[in-house]
Design a protein around this motif. Structure first.
Motif, PDB file in Angstrom:
ATOM      1  N   VAL A 248       1.083  -1.275   0.084  1.00 21.49           N
ATOM      2  CA  VAL A 248      -0.295  -0.061   0.125  1.00 21.49           C
ATOM      3  C   VAL A 248       0.656   1.611  -0.210  1.00 21.49           C
ATOM      4  O   VAL A 248       0.181   2.780  -0.593  1.00 21.49           O
ATOM      5  CB  VAL A 248      -0.831  -0.199   1.325  1.00 21.49           C
ATOM      6  N   VAL A 249       1.741   1.216   1.164  1.00 18.31           N
ATOM      7  CA  VAL A 249       2.579   2.042   0.811  1.00 18.31           C
ATOM      8  C   VAL A 249       3.392   2.504  -0.210  1.00 18.31           C
ATOM      9  O   VAL A 249       2.907   3.799  -1.097  1.00 18.31           O
ATOM     10  CB  VAL A 249       3.665   2.047   1.589  1.00 18.31           C
ATOM     11  N   ARG A 250       3.329   1.443  -1.281  1.00 18.72           N
ATOM     12  CA  ARG A 250       4.351   1.774  -2.430  1.00 18.72           C
ATOM     13  C   ARG A 250       3.436   2.057  -3.883  1.00 18.72           C
ATOM     14  O   ARG A 250       4.425   2.683  -4.707  1.00 18.72           O
ATOM     15  CB  ARG A 250       5.064   0.679  -3.380  1.00 18.72           C
ATOM     16  N   THR A 251       2.725   2.401  -3.600  1.00 22.15           N
ATOM     17  CA  THR A 251       1.263   2.707  -4.390  1.00 22.15           C
ATOM     18  C   THR A 251       0.926   4.410  -3.483  1.00 22.15           C
ATOM     19  O   THR A 251      -0.173   4.576  -4.619  1.00 22.15           O
ATOM     20  CB  THR A 251      -0.255   2.331  -5.093  1.00 22.15           C
ATOM     21  N   ILE A 278      -1.993  -1.890  -7.658  1.00 24.90           N
ATOM     22  CA  ILE A 278      -0.806  -2.993  -7.192  1.00 24.90           C
ATOM     23  C   ILE A 278      -0.722  -4.730  -7.598  1.00 24.90           C
ATOM     24  O   ILE A 278       0.434  -4.871  -7.334  1.00 24.90           O
ATOM     25  CB  ILE A 278      -1.800  -2.984  -5.198  1.00 24.90           C
ATOM     26  N   ILE A 279      -1.116  -4.691  -8.207  1.00 23.19           N
ATOM     27  CA  ILE A 279      -1.500  -6.032  -8.787  1.00 23.19           C
ATOM     28  C   ILE A 279       0.143  -6.062 -10.004  1.00 23.19           C
ATOM     29  O   ILE A 279       0.456  -6.522 -10.404  1.00 23.19           O
ATOM     30  CB  ILE A 279      -2.572  -6.849  -9.440  1.00 23.19           C
ATOM     31  N   ALA A 280       0.000  -4.882 -10.616  1.00 31.78           N
ATOM     32  CA  ALA A 280       0.843  -4.256 -11.727  1.00 31.78           C
ATOM     33  C   ALA A 280       1.906  -4.206 -11.332  1.00 31.78           C
ATOM     34  O   ALA A 280       3.068  -4.720 -12.472  1.00 31.78           O
ATOM     35  CB  ALA A 280       0.213  -3.283 -12.311  1.00 31.78           C
ATOM     36  N   LYS A 281       2.012  -3.991  -9.870  1.00 28.21           N
ATOM     37  CA  LYS A 281       3.362  -4.336  -9.824  1.00 28.21           C
ATOM     38  C   LYS A 281       4.145  -5.128  -8.695  1.00 28.21           C
ATOM     39  O   LYS A 281       4.948  -5.452  -8.316  1.00 28.21           O
ATOM     40  CB  LYS A 281       3.526  -3.047  -8.332  1.00 28.21           C
ATOM     41  N   ASN A 282       2.817  -6.547  -8.898  1.00 27.99           N
ATOM     42  CA  ASN A 282       3.561  -7.760  -8.215  1.00 27.99           C
ATOM     43  C   ASN A 282       2.179  -8.822  -9.512  1.00 27.99           C
ATOM     44  O   ASN A 282       2.372  -9.813  -8.256  1.00 27.99           O
ATOM     45  CB  ASN A 282       2.471  -7.713  -6.807  1.00 27.99           C
ATOM     46  N   LYS A 283       3.165  -8.614 -10.800  1.00 33.09           N
ATOM     47  CA  LYS A 283       2.280 -10.051 -11.428  1.00 33.09           C
ATOM     48  C   LYS A 283       3.229 -11.037 -11.055  1.00 33.09           C
ATOM     49  O   LYS A 283       2.512 -12.040 -11.882  1.00 33.09           O
ATOM     50  CB  LYS A 283       3.485  -9.654 -12.987  1.00 33.09           C
TER      51      LYS A 283
END
Length: 331
Positions: A248-251, A278-283
């Motif tokens: 959550v912090v990252r976005t 968030i999903i886009a950064k953790n594919k």
């Protein structure tokens, strides 16, 4: 003298010519303000929180129904969970870090954008109330660690042993393997975030947690970070988060959701977009949970999460309801 008079008259005429288009332009701008800013003709109080914390929303509703402020409602609402020893993710009885210390994080935000937070604070049962004192009695937004604890004592808060026997025994059992793998859902969800609208139509929010069980000492997630775990804009709405706070912090998740509502998205649409970022950064790895809830100025609500299992509780004149959240990954 004639030249000065000519220049003066020319300036006056030019100003008049410029002012008229500018005035018309300003009037046009007013016409395209986001509809979400429109205040309902009849404001109905409402409180929502992450997960099925019915006692917390019941307390918040009690405050709202009596004409209390949204700020008082969210503070008193989450305090219910901070005081509940059976809730091992918030306040007294929270699961400790890997060194056996219970450290608490919390923040609060009011209708005027004022906010306060405490991070990694020990020995104080109600971090949300200390966060409010930071907001109201200091020029700061955040106090951390021993500084936050000392400030709490100065404000009259009592020292409390936060580690219950149940949480202690579970920690000792965990130490046999010391395997750190956060459980996806409510067993280790680590947060209650609450948003409320009062009779005046004003919005406030609060978020409080003991953090991930058996975390590294000093770890702080999103919960006490304004813009990540919680954000409120009284013209638009508010949002709060639960789950693996690092993501959550990252976005800057909660701020993102409020800004999406500012652009015209519904709370539901904004929450869905927040999770998709968030999903886009953790594919390659989605084996964790994030849940967002949001409310706009009209009292419309929404939620979305990664894994099935997240819910949010709502209390309004329409009743006391636990809403299952739709999820990105289906069961």
């Amino acid at each position: 003298m004639k030249r000065r008079k000519f220049l003066k008259n020319s300036s006056t005429i030019t100003a008049g010519l410029v002012s008229a288009p500018l005035l018309a332009s300003c009037q046009d701008i007013k016409k395209v303000e986001p509809k979400v800013n429109d205040t309902p003709t009849e404001i109905k109080p409402i409180a929502i929180c992450t997960w099925n914390f019915e006692n917390a929303t019941a307390k918040a509703w009690e405050v709202l129904k009596a004409g209390g402020s949204a700020l008082d409602a969210v503070e008193q609402g989450v305090m219910v969970e901070e005081a509940d020893e059976n809730n091992q993710t918030v306040g007294i009885g929270g699961r400790p870090d890997r060194n056996g210390n219970v450290t608490l994080d919390s923040c609060i935000m009011d209708k005027d954008g004022n906010c306060g937070a405490v991070l990694c604070m020990q020995n104080i049962a109600h971090p949300v109330s200390v966060a409010r004192k930071v907001m109201e009695d200091t020029p700061h937004v955040m106090l951390a660690g021993k500084g936050a604890e000392q400030f709490a004592y100065e404000k009259g808060f009592e020292k409390v042993n936060l580690l219950t026997e149940k949480s202690k025994q579970e920690w000792l059992e965990w130490k046999k393997t010391s395997q750190y793998k956060p459980i996806i859902n409510i067993e280790n969800h680590d947060t209650i975030g609450m948003l409320a609208i009062d009779r005046n139509g004003d919005i406030s929010g609060a978020c409080t947690t003991s953090g991930m069980a058996y975390k590294y000492a000093g770890r702080v997630g999103d919960s006490p970070i304004i813009g990540a775990g919680l954000f409120v804009d009284n013209e638009i709405g508010g949002a709060t988060a639960t789950g693996v706070g690092e993501e959550v912090v990252r976005t800057v998740g909660s701020f993102l959701i409020v800004e999406l509502m500012r652009q015209g998205k519904s709370p539901q649409e904004a929450c869905e977009e927040g999770v998709k970022r968030i999903i886009a950064k953790n594919k390659d790895n989605t084996d964790f949970q994030i849940g967002f809830i949001a409310i706009n100025k009209k009292g419309e609500t929404g939620s979305f999460c990664i894994q099935p299992g997240f819910t949010y509780r709502q209390y309004s004149e329409a009743g006391h309801i636990n809403h299952p959240s739709d999820s990105f990954i289906k069961s």
